[in-house]
Design a protein around this motif. Structure first.
Motif, PDB file in Angstrom:
ATOM      1  N   PHE A 153      57.359  38.499  -3.697  1.00 32.32           N
ATOM      2  CA  PHE A 153      56.382  37.441  -3.474  1.00 32.32           C
ATOM      3  C   PHE A 153      56.826  36.513  -2.352  1.00 32.32           C
ATOM      4  CE2 PHE A 153      54.632  33.210  -4.226  1.00 32.32           C
ATOM      5  CZ  PHE A 153      53.279  33.495  -4.341  1.00 32.32           C
ATOM      6  N   HIS A 154      58.091  36.109  -2.376  1.00 39.16           N
ATOM      7  CA  HIS A 154      58.581  35.188  -1.344  1.00 39.16           C
ATOM      8  C   HIS A 154      58.471  35.788   0.049  1.00 39.16           C
ATOM      9  CE1 HIS A 154      61.080  32.352   0.815  1.00 39.16           C
ATOM     10  NE2 HIS A 154      61.903  33.325   1.151  1.00 39.16           N
ATOM     11  N   MET A 155      58.702  37.087   0.149  1.00 29.17           N
ATOM     12  CA  MET A 155      58.713  37.742   1.457  1.00 29.17           C
ATOM     13  C   MET A 155      57.373  37.624   2.177  1.00 29.17           C
ATOM     14  SD  MET A 155      60.886  39.359   3.393  1.00 29.17           S
ATOM     15  CE  MET A 155      62.093  39.788   2.149  1.00 29.17           C
TER      16      MET A 155
ATOM     17  N   VAL B 273      51.794  25.941   8.486  1.00 23.93           N
ATOM     18  CA  VAL B 273      52.323  24.989   7.502  1.00 23.93           C
ATOM     19  C   VAL B 273      51.963  25.413   6.082  1.00 23.93           C
ATOM     20  CG1 VAL B 273      50.338  23.392   7.454  1.00 23.93           C
ATOM     21  CG2 VAL B 273      52.659  22.526   7.065  1.00 23.93           C
ATOM     22  N   LEU B 274      50.814  26.077   5.893  1.00 24.26           N
ATOM     23  CA  LEU B 274      50.467  26.594   4.572  1.00 24.26           C
ATOM     24  C   LEU B 274      51.490  27.639   4.137  1.00 24.26           C
ATOM     25  CD1 LEU B 274      48.522  26.920   2.164  1.00 24.26           C
ATOM     26  CD2 LEU B 274      47.239  28.580   3.542  1.00 24.26           C
ATOM     27  N   ASN B 275      51.821  28.562   5.026  1.00 29.09           N
ATOM     28  CA  ASN B 275      52.817  29.580   4.700  1.00 29.09           C
ATOM     29  C   ASN B 275      54.195  28.971   4.504  1.00 29.09           C
ATOM     30  OD1 ASN B 275      52.080  32.774   5.147  1.00 29.09           O
ATOM     31  ND2 ASN B 275      50.607  31.385   6.070  1.00 29.09           N
ATOM     32  N   PHE B 276      54.522  27.979   5.292  1.00 28.20           N
ATOM     33  CA  PHE B 276      55.826  27.329   5.171  1.00 28.20           C
ATOM     34  C   PHE B 276      55.981  26.696   3.798  1.00 28.20           C
ATOM     35  CE2 PHE B 276      58.551  23.580   5.512  1.00 28.20           C
ATOM     36  CZ  PHE B 276      59.695  24.118   6.086  1.00 28.20           C
ATOM     37  N   GLY B 277      54.955  25.990   3.348  1.00 21.01           N
ATOM     38  CA  GLY B 277      55.030  25.317   2.055  1.00 21.01           C
ATOM     39  C   GLY B 277      55.182  26.298   0.899  1.00 21.01           C
ATOM     40  N   ILE B 278      54.377  27.355   0.892  1.00 21.95           N
ATOM     41  CA  ILE B 278      54.467  28.347  -0.177  1.00 21.95           C
ATOM     42  C   ILE B 278      55.805  29.077  -0.096  1.00 21.95           C
ATOM     43  CG2 ILE B 278      53.420  30.373  -1.214  1.00 21.95           C
ATOM     44  CD1 ILE B 278      51.695  27.950  -1.497  1.00 21.95           C
ATOM     45  N   GLY B 279      56.287  29.314   1.107  1.00 22.82           N
ATOM     46  CA  GLY B 279      57.565  29.996   1.269  1.00 22.82           C
ATOM     47  C   GLY B 279      58.717  29.187   0.707  1.00 22.82           C
ATOM     48  N   VAL B 280      58.712  27.887   0.927  1.00 24.87           N
ATOM     49  CA  VAL B 280      59.768  27.035   0.381  1.00 24.87           C
ATOM     50  C   VAL B 280      59.709  27.029  -1.140  1.00 24.87           C
ATOM     51  CG1 VAL B 280      60.598  24.667   0.208  1.00 24.87           C
ATOM     52  CG2 VAL B 280      59.924  25.586   2.432  1.00 24.87           C
ATOM     53  N   ALA B 281      58.509  26.856  -1.692  1.00 26.13           N
ATOM     54  CA  ALA B 281      58.352  26.788  -3.145  1.00 26.13           C
ATOM     55  C   ALA B 281      58.768  28.084  -3.829  1.00 26.13           C
ATOM     56  CB  ALA B 281      56.901  26.458  -3.495  1.00 26.13           C
ATOM     57  N   SER B 282      58.497  29.221  -3.193  1.00 24.17           N
ATOM     58  CA  SER B 282      58.808  30.512  -3.812  1.00 24.17           C
ATOM     59  C   SER B 282      60.214  30.989  -3.504  1.00 24.17           C
ATOM     60  CB  SER B 282      57.798  31.570  -3.346  1.00 24.17           C
ATOM     61  OG  SER B 282      57.877  31.749  -1.939  1.00 24.17           O
ATOM     62  N   GLY B 283      60.860  30.415  -2.493  1.00 25.03           N
ATOM     63  CA  GLY B 283      62.176  30.890  -2.099  1.00 25.03           C
ATOM     64  C   GLY B 283      63.323  30.248  -2.841  1.00 25.03           C
TER      65      GLY B 283
ATOM     66  N   PHE C 262      57.774  33.077 -14.009  1.00 25.72           N
ATOM     67  CA  PHE C 262      57.641  33.308 -12.568  1.00 25.72           C
ATOM     68  C   PHE C 262      56.339  34.024 -12.240  1.00 25.72           C
ATOM     69  CE2 PHE C 262      62.420  32.906 -12.150  1.00 25.72           C
ATOM     70  CZ  PHE C 262      62.363  31.794 -11.334  1.00 25.72           C
ATOM     71  N   LEU C 263      55.989  35.014 -13.032  1.00 25.23           N
ATOM     72  CA  LEU C 263      54.745  35.736 -12.784  1.00 25.23           C
ATOM     73  C   LEU C 263      53.547  34.798 -12.855  1.00 25.23           C
ATOM     74  CD1 LEU C 263      55.392  39.023 -14.809  1.00 25.23           C
ATOM     75  CD2 LEU C 263      55.165  38.820 -12.335  1.00 25.23           C
ATOM     76  N   LEU C 264      53.554  33.887 -13.815  1.00 20.59           N
ATOM     77  CA  LEU C 264      52.449  32.937 -13.953  1.00 20.59           C
ATOM     78  C   LEU C 264      52.413  31.966 -12.782  1.00 20.59           C
ATOM     79  CD1 LEU C 264      50.131  31.691 -15.586  1.00 20.59           C
ATOM     80  CD2 LEU C 264      51.858  30.349 -16.822  1.00 20.59           C
ATOM     81  N   LEU C 265      53.566  31.367 -12.458  1.00 18.63           N
ATOM     82  CA  LEU C 265      53.607  30.374 -11.385  1.00 18.63           C
ATOM     83  C   LEU C 265      53.289  30.996 -10.032  1.00 18.63           C
ATOM     84  CD1 LEU C 265      56.749  28.270 -12.396  1.00 18.63           C
ATOM     85  CD2 LEU C 265      54.344  27.658 -12.662  1.00 18.63           C
ATOM     86  N   TYR C 266      53.805  32.174  -9.781  1.00 14.90           N
ATOM     87  CA  TYR C 266      53.547  32.812  -8.502  1.00 14.90           C
ATOM     88  C   TYR C 266      52.094  33.254  -8.373  1.00 14.90           C
ATOM     89  CZ  TYR C 266      58.482  32.812  -7.171  1.00 14.90           C
ATOM     90  OH  TYR C 266      59.745  32.429  -6.798  1.00 14.90           O
TER      91      TYR C 266
END
Length: 470
Positions: free
Chosen positions: A30-32, A72-82, A428-432
């Motif tokens: 997911f993070h990738m 910036v949308l991708n950056f934010g989700i990437g930080v939260a998931s990484g 994790f499955l729910l949050l992601y």
């Protein structure tokens, strides 16, 4: 890929190490999705902003403003998931963390301090500094964001490449002692791995930009505006798409030299092929790990040598999986076999689409054929699938080793209850899932709204009011 009984499947899912592997796989896959776009899109932003500074064409300025929203949308989700990925190294893989902590923690620390903080620090200027700093300073900020994003890729790939081809360390009493940091970072896999991933993120981002641009062109909305981004994408891909195929081949050569079990799994090759002989290449197959054979396969005679060495006969032996004990070779042969073919197939398909579009460009029909534009729209997500498939080959094919040939995965998992790992995996499955739906929602809003062509150009910076002395 043989059949498994329900009882065996339940036993497999009750295993802590297996659940920890599955959890890390879910979070990594997911993070990738997000840094793949940010690292490549940042370079695209550098290009369009540089063209605006050079030409002063307002279209390029509005391109920079429009695509930065998706960035910036991708950056934010990437930080939260990484972030959970790094915590898992301590919670789910404590023995591994203890074994490699002397240098692995340092490299991940370099990624955070040198790369992520550089990207995050200049991101605010890039997004909100258009009318607050001079254009050259803003351009510097954009370049620093792009540099930070790709520097992050360098450090992460350096760490992962060491896990593939460990060097510069000595394993003693279950602990990797640092002998040479330079050899750790520049391990045998590093240069090709970093190059392969850099080109993958750039190619994926360019096809996403091209696909979105084609979508606007099909709707005849801002046609001239998005034709510019389409041309930029095609111009870059003329060099990047074939170069990526060549670097991918170099990566395969390294796998053959340093990880023969992985290559055997990639080709579902069970029997050793001696040097000087030809071998067929399996396009499709059904590997059976229990019987150590393929139940069936669709083969191209004498093709494997041409793929590996551009000649019919192998210059050195290609060991088959049967050469190793089952505990010393990948168990998920079918997954590695087909993930590799998905990655390679997409790479050639994208290169073919680029070539076809280039020919239409020469004929003066770049954006006239709707079928070609639809091809770009459909190709937009393929780069993501190829990247994910490549990482499956890279990591699943490395098994049963976490550090290839030196530290086993089963010896690296934390001794925690399987139920606790299953609970965190479900969370994790729910949050992601929520994060994914949220990203799609806001991404759709950005695309439906389109570029704001009314934004004023930051030609000058207002002077500060003079201070009148009394």
């Amino acid at each position: 890929m043989g059949s498994q009984s329900p009882l065996r499947v339940m036993s497999w899912l009750a295993d802590t190490a297996t659940l920890s592997r599955l959890q890390f796989a879910v979070t990594a896959i997911f993070h990738m999705l997000w840094p793949v776009l940010t690292t490549g899109l940042a370079i695209f932003l550098v290009i369009v902003e540089g063209m605006w500074l050079r030409t002063r064409n307002p279209d390029y300025y509005h391109h920079a403003r429009f695509w930065s929203k998706l960035y910036v949308l991708n950056f934010g989700i990437g930080v939260a998931s990484g972030l959970p990925m790094e915590f898992q190294i301590g919670t789910n893989w404590a023995p591994f963390s203890e074994a490699v902590g002397d240098f692995f923690g340092s490299i991940l620390g370099f990624e955070g301090a040198m790369a992520f903080m550089l990207e995050a620090g200049f991101l605010g200027i890039m997004l909100f500094g258009w009318n607050r700093v001079p254009p050259p300073i803003h351009y510097l900020a954009t370049m620093m964001v792009a540099f930070g994003a790709n520097l992050s890729t360098f450090w992460i790939l350096a760490a992962n490449s060491w896990m593939q081809t460990p060097a510069g360390t000595l394993l003693q009493d279950g602990h990797f002692q640092v002998l040479d940091y330079f050899r750790i970072i520049f391990n045998p896999f590093m240069v090709v791995s970093v190059s392969h991933m850099f080109l993958a993120t750039l190619e994926t981002s360019l096809f996403m930009v091209g696909g979105i641009s084609a979508w606007y062109l099909l709707r005849d909305r801002e046609a001239e505006f998005f034709r510019r981004s389409f041309v930029i994408v095609l111009s870059a891909l003329i060099a990047i798409a074939p170069l990526q195929i060549w670097v991918g081949h170099l990566s395969g050569e390294q796998v053959w030299e340093y990880q023969p079990t992985k290559l055997a799994a990639m080709e579902a090759q069970w029997k050793t092929i001696p040097a000087g002989e030809t071998a067929p290449w399996s396009v499709l197959a059904w590997p059976d790990t229990q019987a150590e054979t393929n139940r069936w396969s669709l083969e191209v005679p004498q093709a494997l040598g041409w793929i590996l060495e551009f000649q019919p006969r192998l210059s050195r032996p290609l060991k088959g999986l049967s050469e190793w004990e089952p505990r010393d070779r990948p168990s998920m042969v079918g997954l590695v076999f087909y993930a590799f073919r998905v990655m390679v197939g997409i790479g050639f398909a994208l290169a073919g689409l680029m070539l076809l579009t280039g020919l239409q460009w020469l004929r003066g029909r770049l954006t006239r054929d709707r079928w070609l534009l639809w091809g770009w729209v459909l190709a937009a997500p393929l780069g993501y699938i190829a990247v994910e498939s490549g990482w499956i080959v890279r990591c699943v094919g490395r098994q049963p080793w976490l550090v290839y040939g030196q530290l086993r995965t089963l010896d690296s998992a934390s001794d925690v209850p399987a139920g606790a790992v299953a609970s965190s995996l479900g969370t994790f499955l729910l949050l992601y899932s929520v994060l994914f739906v949220t990203a799609l929602f806001f991404g759709r809003r950005i695309l439906l709204k389109g570029p704001d062509r009314q934004l004023p150009l930051p030609e000058t910076i207002p002077a500060e009011p003079a201070v009148v002395e009394s």
